[in-house]
Design an enzyme around this catalytic site. Structure first.
Site, PDB file in Angstrom:
ATOM      1  N   MET A   1      48.632 -66.589  16.526  1.00 45.92           N
ATOM      2  CA  MET A   1      49.511 -66.027  16.913  1.00 45.92           C
ATOM      3  C   MET A   1      51.014 -64.609  16.204  1.00 45.92           C
ATOM      4  SD  MET A   1      47.824 -67.417  18.613  1.00 45.92           S
ATOM      5  CE  MET A   1      49.144 -66.907  20.509  1.00 45.92           C
ATOM      6  N   ARG A   2      50.483 -64.340  15.362  1.00 41.36           N
ATOM      7  CA  ARG A   2      50.907 -63.325  14.799  1.00 41.36           C
ATOM      8  C   ARG A   2      50.431 -61.792  15.209  1.00 41.36           C
ATOM      9  NH1 ARG A   2      55.727 -64.154  12.337  1.00 41.36           N
ATOM     10  NH2 ARG A   2      55.473 -62.073  10.674  1.00 41.36           N
TER      11      ARG A   2
ATOM     12  N   HIS B   1      39.482 -63.950  21.334  1.00 40.27           N
ATOM     13  CA  HIS B   1      40.501 -63.579  22.391  1.00 40.27           C
ATOM     14  C   HIS B   1      39.557 -63.790  24.002  1.00 40.27           C
ATOM     15  CE1 HIS B   1      43.982 -62.262  25.210  1.00 40.27           C
ATOM     16  NE2 HIS B   1      43.084 -61.592  25.656  1.00 40.27           N
TER      17      HIS B   1
END
Length: 202
Positions: A92-93, A111
């Site tokens: 999540m970066r 995604h």
């Protein structure tokens, strides 16, 4: 095993796709080796799951580090483990240039929508809010923009009028577990090229 490509998997949470990929590697469906699983979150459940699968794991905390310094640390660590392909499995970066430069066109992300529609952190919410009738997942190469790189694989699923974010997420996840191994195998085969925004198989 010595000649197999090495995967480095980055996670931030439960690690569902990481576990699926690791099992596909173990069964020979993906002809590669998982060299290291890295999380930026110490309490990520995926770290314990990876350890349970016998995989090497690391927690690399970004706290107190400038973004570019952290990406340099990630790149250096992945290279130390002789990683060839980086897999973002719920990481999540945003990936920045130090990591992109070290693994140009060798970083894959998944995604939970059919990009370029519904990028960002709230894909399922946005799909439902827009009344879309079809959703799915996208595996793409990573560039310096969010959810923007050349698309390798997409898989679809229906969106029902009764869906919640949770029910839709579960249905999309089933497709993720098919799409990610497929995309990794396509990348591993090497018979592809980038033509503008397009990932073209040879």
């Amino acid at each position: 095993m010595a000649n197999k490509k090495r995967l480095g998997i980055l996670i931030s949470g439960r690690g569902s796709n990481m576990v699926n990929i690791a099992r596909k590697v173990e069964s020979g469906i993906i002809d590669a080796k998982v060299s290291i699983v890295i999380s930026d979150v110490a309490e990520a459940p995926g770290l314990d799951l990876a350890k349970g699968l016998g995989l090497k794991t690391l927690h690399l905390s970004p706290k107190g580090m400038p973004k570019l310094d952290y990406d340099n640390l990630l790149a250096g660590t992945l290279l130390e483990y002789e990683v060839n392909i980086v897999i973002l499995a719920g990481f999540m970066r945003l990936v920045k240039e130090p990591l992109l430069a070290a693994f140009r066109n060798d970083i894959l992300n998944i995604h939970p929508s059919l990009l370029p529609s519904f990028p960002g952190l709230h894909a399922h919410r946005d799909v439902l809010a827009h009344g879309a009738k079809v959703s799915g997942c996208t595996v793409h190469l990573v560039n310096n923009k969010t959810d923007d790189g050349p698309i390798i694989v997409q898989r679809t699923c229906p969106v029902w009028d009764t869906d919640t974010e949770e029910t839709l997420a579960a249905r999309v996840l089933e497709q993720e577990h098919i799409a990610f191994p497929e995309a990794i195998n396509i990348h591993l085969a090497g018979k592809w090229m980038i033509n503008g925004r397009r990932f073209v198989r040879g």
